[in-house]
Design a protein around this motif. Structure first.
Motif, PDB file in Angstrom:
ATOM      1  N   ALA A 173      40.419 -70.797 -18.283  1.00 32.80           N
ATOM      2  CA  ALA A 173      38.997 -70.215 -18.627  1.00 32.80           C
ATOM      3  C   ALA A 173      38.248 -69.534 -19.740  1.00 32.80           C
ATOM      4  O   ALA A 173      37.174 -69.266 -19.829  1.00 32.80           O
ATOM      5  CB  ALA A 173      39.387 -68.803 -16.826  1.00 32.80           C
ATOM      6  N   THR A 174      39.882 -69.207 -20.396  1.00 30.76           N
ATOM      7  CA  THR A 174      38.835 -68.856 -21.544  1.00 30.76           C
ATOM      8  C   THR A 174      38.707 -70.312 -22.633  1.00 30.76           C
ATOM      9  O   THR A 174      37.711 -70.046 -23.361  1.00 30.76           O
ATOM     10  CB  THR A 174      40.692 -68.494 -22.461  1.00 30.76           C
ATOM     11  OG1 THR A 174      41.329 -67.293 -21.444  1.00 30.76           O
ATOM     12  CG2 THR A 174      40.159 -67.772 -24.134  1.00 30.76           C
ATOM     13  N   ASP A 175      39.337 -70.552 -22.276  1.00 30.28           N
ATOM     14  CA  ASP A 175      39.096 -72.117 -23.078  1.00 30.28           C
ATOM     15  C   ASP A 175      37.322 -72.379 -22.569  1.00 30.28           C
ATOM     16  O   ASP A 175      36.568 -72.860 -23.842  1.00 30.28           O
ATOM     17  CB  ASP A 175      39.551 -73.178 -22.870  1.00 30.28           C
ATOM     18  CG  ASP A 175      40.940 -73.216 -23.659  1.00 30.28           C
ATOM     19  OD1 ASP A 175      40.928 -72.707 -24.753  1.00 30.28           O
ATOM     20  OD2 ASP A 175      41.753 -74.078 -23.828  1.00 30.28           O
ATOM     21  N   ALA A 176      36.953 -72.790 -21.449  1.00 29.61           N
ATOM     22  CA  ALA A 176      36.321 -72.795 -21.089  1.00 29.61           C
ATOM     23  C   ALA A 176      34.905 -72.015 -21.844  1.00 29.61           C
ATOM     24  O   ALA A 176      33.818 -72.173 -22.050  1.00 29.61           O
ATOM     25  CB  ALA A 176      35.800 -72.627 -19.190  1.00 29.61           C
ATOM     26  N   GLU A 177      35.109 -70.539 -21.958  1.00 26.19           N
ATOM     27  CA  GLU A 177      34.079 -69.534 -22.190  1.00 26.19           C
ATOM     28  C   GLU A 177      33.445 -70.203 -23.328  1.00 26.19           C
ATOM     29  O   GLU A 177      32.486 -70.009 -24.186  1.00 26.19           O
ATOM     30  CB  GLU A 177      34.907 -68.872 -22.090  1.00 26.19           C
ATOM     31  CG  GLU A 177      33.966 -67.746 -22.541  1.00 26.19           C
ATOM     32  CD  GLU A 177      34.369 -65.503 -22.349  1.00 26.19           C
ATOM     33  OE1 GLU A 177      34.418 -64.849 -22.697  1.00 26.19           O
ATOM     34  OE2 GLU A 177      35.281 -65.937 -22.717  1.00 26.19           O
ATOM     35  N   ARG A 178      35.096 -70.221 -24.469  1.00 24.85           N
ATOM     36  CA  ARG A 178      35.122 -70.853 -26.121  1.00 24.85           C
ATOM     37  C   ARG A 178      34.318 -71.925 -26.400  1.00 24.85           C
ATOM     38  O   ARG A 178      33.518 -71.808 -26.724  1.00 24.85           O
ATOM     39  CB  ARG A 178      36.636 -71.277 -26.203  1.00 24.85           C
ATOM     40  CG  ARG A 178      36.622 -71.371 -27.647  1.00 24.85           C
ATOM     41  CD  ARG A 178      37.550 -72.132 -28.867  1.00 24.85           C
ATOM     42  NE  ARG A 178      37.974 -72.659 -27.259  1.00 24.85           N
ATOM     43  CZ  ARG A 178      38.463 -74.142 -27.410  1.00 24.85           C
ATOM     44  NH1 ARG A 178      38.032 -74.256 -28.797  1.00 24.85           N
ATOM     45  NH2 ARG A 178      39.132 -74.633 -26.911  1.00 24.85           N
ATOM     46  N   LEU A 179      33.942 -72.910 -25.283  1.00 25.89           N
ATOM     47  CA  LEU A 179      33.608 -73.771 -25.386  1.00 25.89           C
ATOM     48  C   LEU A 179      31.360 -73.541 -24.460  1.00 25.89           C
ATOM     49  O   LEU A 179      30.720 -74.694 -24.835  1.00 25.89           O
ATOM     50  CB  LEU A 179      33.518 -74.978 -24.299  1.00 25.89           C
ATOM     51  CG  LEU A 179      35.147 -75.901 -24.835  1.00 25.89           C
ATOM     52  CD1 LEU A 179      35.365 -76.450 -24.087  1.00 25.89           C
ATOM     53  CD2 LEU A 179      34.883 -76.325 -26.009  1.00 25.89           C
ATOM     54  N   GLY A 180      31.497 -73.124 -24.181  1.00 25.26           N
ATOM     55  CA  GLY A 180      29.827 -72.052 -23.496  1.00 25.26           C
ATOM     56  C   GLY A 180      29.310 -72.855 -22.494  1.00 25.26           C
ATOM     57  O   GLY A 180      28.454 -72.799 -21.830  1.00 25.26           O
ATOM     58  N   LEU A 181      30.987 -72.949 -21.930  1.00 28.10           N
ATOM     59  CA  LEU A 181      30.752 -73.491 -19.996  1.00 28.10           C
ATOM     60  C   LEU A 181      30.713 -72.465 -19.172  1.00 28.10           C
ATOM     61  O   LEU A 181      30.577 -71.922 -17.714  1.00 28.10           O
ATOM     62  CB  LEU A 181      32.357 -74.097 -19.847  1.00 28.10           C
ATOM     63  CG  LEU A 181      31.665 -75.726 -20.344  1.00 28.10           C
ATOM     64  CD1 LEU A 181      33.605 -76.898 -20.063  1.00 28.10           C
ATOM     65  CD2 LEU A 181      30.685 -76.697 -19.557  1.00 28.10           C
ATOM     66  N   VAL A 182      31.305 -71.306 -19.596  1.00 30.01           N
ATOM     67  CA  VAL A 182      31.192 -70.268 -19.010  1.00 30.01           C
ATOM     68  C   VAL A 182      30.709 -68.997 -19.868  1.00 30.01           C
ATOM     69  O   VAL A 182      30.863 -68.763 -20.781  1.00 30.01           O
ATOM     70  CB  VAL A 182      33.371 -69.730 -18.617  1.00 30.01           C
ATOM     71  CG1 VAL A 182      33.258 -68.180 -18.445  1.00 30.01           C
ATOM     72  CG2 VAL A 182      33.052 -70.314 -17.699  1.00 30.01           C
ATOM     73  N   ASN A 183      30.087 -67.802 -18.947  1.00 31.74           N
ATOM     74  CA  ASN A 183      29.378 -66.707 -19.569  1.00 31.74           C
ATOM     75  C   ASN A 183      30.802 -65.759 -20.224  1.00 31.74           C
ATOM     76  O   ASN A 183      30.165 -65.296 -20.865  1.00 31.74           O
ATOM     77  CB  ASN A 183      27.924 -66.170 -18.773  1.00 31.74           C
ATOM     78  CG  ASN A 183      27.122 -66.976 -18.783  1.00 31.74           C
ATOM     79  OD1 ASN A 183      27.393 -67.634 -17.968  1.00 31.74           O
ATOM     80  ND2 ASN A 183      26.452 -66.703 -19.869  1.00 31.74           N
ATOM     81  N   ARG A 184      31.662 -65.783 -19.338  1.00 33.08           N
ATOM     82  CA  ARG A 184      32.635 -63.989 -19.311  1.00 33.08           C
ATOM     83  C   ARG A 184      33.805 -64.649 -18.170  1.00 33.08           C
ATOM     84  O   ARG A 184      33.572 -64.713 -17.372  1.00 33.08           O
ATOM     85  CB  ARG A 184      31.467 -62.800 -18.739  1.00 33.08           C
ATOM     86  CG  ARG A 184      32.999 -61.952 -19.297  1.00 33.08           C
ATOM     87  CD  ARG A 184      32.148 -60.681 -19.375  1.00 33.08           C
ATOM     88  NE  ARG A 184      30.428 -60.524 -20.101  1.00 33.08           N
ATOM     89  CZ  ARG A 184      29.821 -59.591 -20.063  1.00 33.08           C
ATOM     90  NH1 ARG A 184      29.956 -58.482 -19.503  1.00 33.08           N
ATOM     91  NH2 ARG A 184      28.879 -59.270 -20.333  1.00 33.08           N
ATOM     92  N   VAL A 185      34.673 -64.254 -18.783  1.00 36.90           N
ATOM     93  CA  VAL A 185      36.336 -64.354 -18.650  1.00 36.90           C
ATOM     94  C   VAL A 185      36.590 -62.708 -17.386  1.00 36.90           C
ATOM     95  O   VAL A 185      36.672 -62.113 -18.827  1.00 36.90           O
ATOM     96  CB  VAL A 185      36.708 -64.799 -18.879  1.00 36.90           C
ATOM     97  CG1 VAL A 185      38.305 -64.820 -17.937  1.00 36.90           C
ATOM     98  CG2 VAL A 185      36.906 -66.471 -19.358  1.00 36.90           C
TER      99      VAL A 185
END
Length: 263
Positions: A173-185
């Motif tokens: 989840a954290t890496d997905a947020e870093r890449l812009g795939l997730v708005n917030r973890v």
């Protein structure tokens, strides 16, 4: 209702759609897929629904299409696979993208294959710390479906999209947020509360303006500047006829908070 494969509730103008086959990490059967498509279509037309949340029960958000439910394929004729995709996975992703209400993915666990693309198609993505995203297709010798090769490059760029799709590694989840795939973890125990708060905030907003904004943003990478500006002008023209637009301007002039009614 509790035994249904897709649960749905509506409260405070928020439709919550919950995939409910935790034993299979909410892998989607054709019946579930059709239920979700139908609910999203109904949400577009329902005045009482002004925001949508999609989530899952158990440890999985959605593990993709349920290949076991499909059984062993028989002899295929030319066109069978393409037709199945058009009428199945692609319709699901299109239903999210075309829904006239903002859609939030509350990713509670594994989102793999079509399940990952279901999340990425949503307008906003919240992820629990335990969530992970997997472009699982390459592990099965398959080409990504459900619009993945359309969605991912627009979210993370072509090089990152190829890395995710070529290797099929699990993305936390954290890496997905870093890449812009997730708005917030958020912490696992806060996911439902945060999704509800975001959805209620959207549901209290100017619904038609949000729908038109969604439409403009989704089309922005497909059009040139001339077409984009024309679409923007048309959206403004439509929106300025709504009661919510008049309320927004009136509340500004009267120095008070607006009270939007969704029309």
């Amino acid at each position: 209702m509790t035994g249904a494969a897709v649960l749905h509730t509506t409260g405070d103008h928020v439709l919550t759609v919950t995939l409910n086959r935790p034993g299979s990490l909410n892998a989607l059967t054709p019946g579930q897929r059709e239920d979700v498509i139908g609910l999203l279509s109904e949400a577009s037309a329902a005045a009482e629904v002004r925001a949508v949340v999609i989530t899952g029960t158990g440890r999985g958000f959605c593990a993709g299409a349920d290949l076991r439910a499909a059984g062993t394929p028989g002899e295929r004729l030319a066109g069978d696979v393409a037709r199945t995709l058009r009428t199945g996975a692609q319709r699901l992703i299109a239903a999210v993208l075309d829904c006239e209400k903002p859609v939030i993915a509350a990713v509670n666990g594994t989102a793999a294959g079509l399940g990952a693309h279901l999340a990425f198609a949503c307008d906003l993505v919240l992820a629990a710390e335990s969530a992970r995203f997997i472009e699982v297709f390459v592990r099965r010798g398959l080409v990504p479906d459900g619009g993945g090769a359309h969605l991912l490059p627009r979210l993370v760029g072509p090089q990152r999209a190829k890395e995710l799709m070529f290797f099929g590694d699990a993305l936390g989840a954290t890496d997905a947020e870093r890449l812009g795939l997730v708005n917030r973890v958020v912490r696992d125990e806060e996911l439902e509360k945060t999704a509800r708060a975001w959805a209620e905030r959207l549901a209290s907003g100017p619904t038609r303006a949000l729908a038109l904004t969604k439409q403009l943003v989704n089309a922005s990478l497909e059009t040139d500047r001339t077409a984009a500006f024309a679409a923007e002008a048309a959206a403004q023209e439509i929106n300025m006829t709504t009661a919510d637009a008049r309320e927004g301007v009136r509340s500004f002039l009267e120095r008070r908070s607006p009270e939007y009614r969704g029309h």
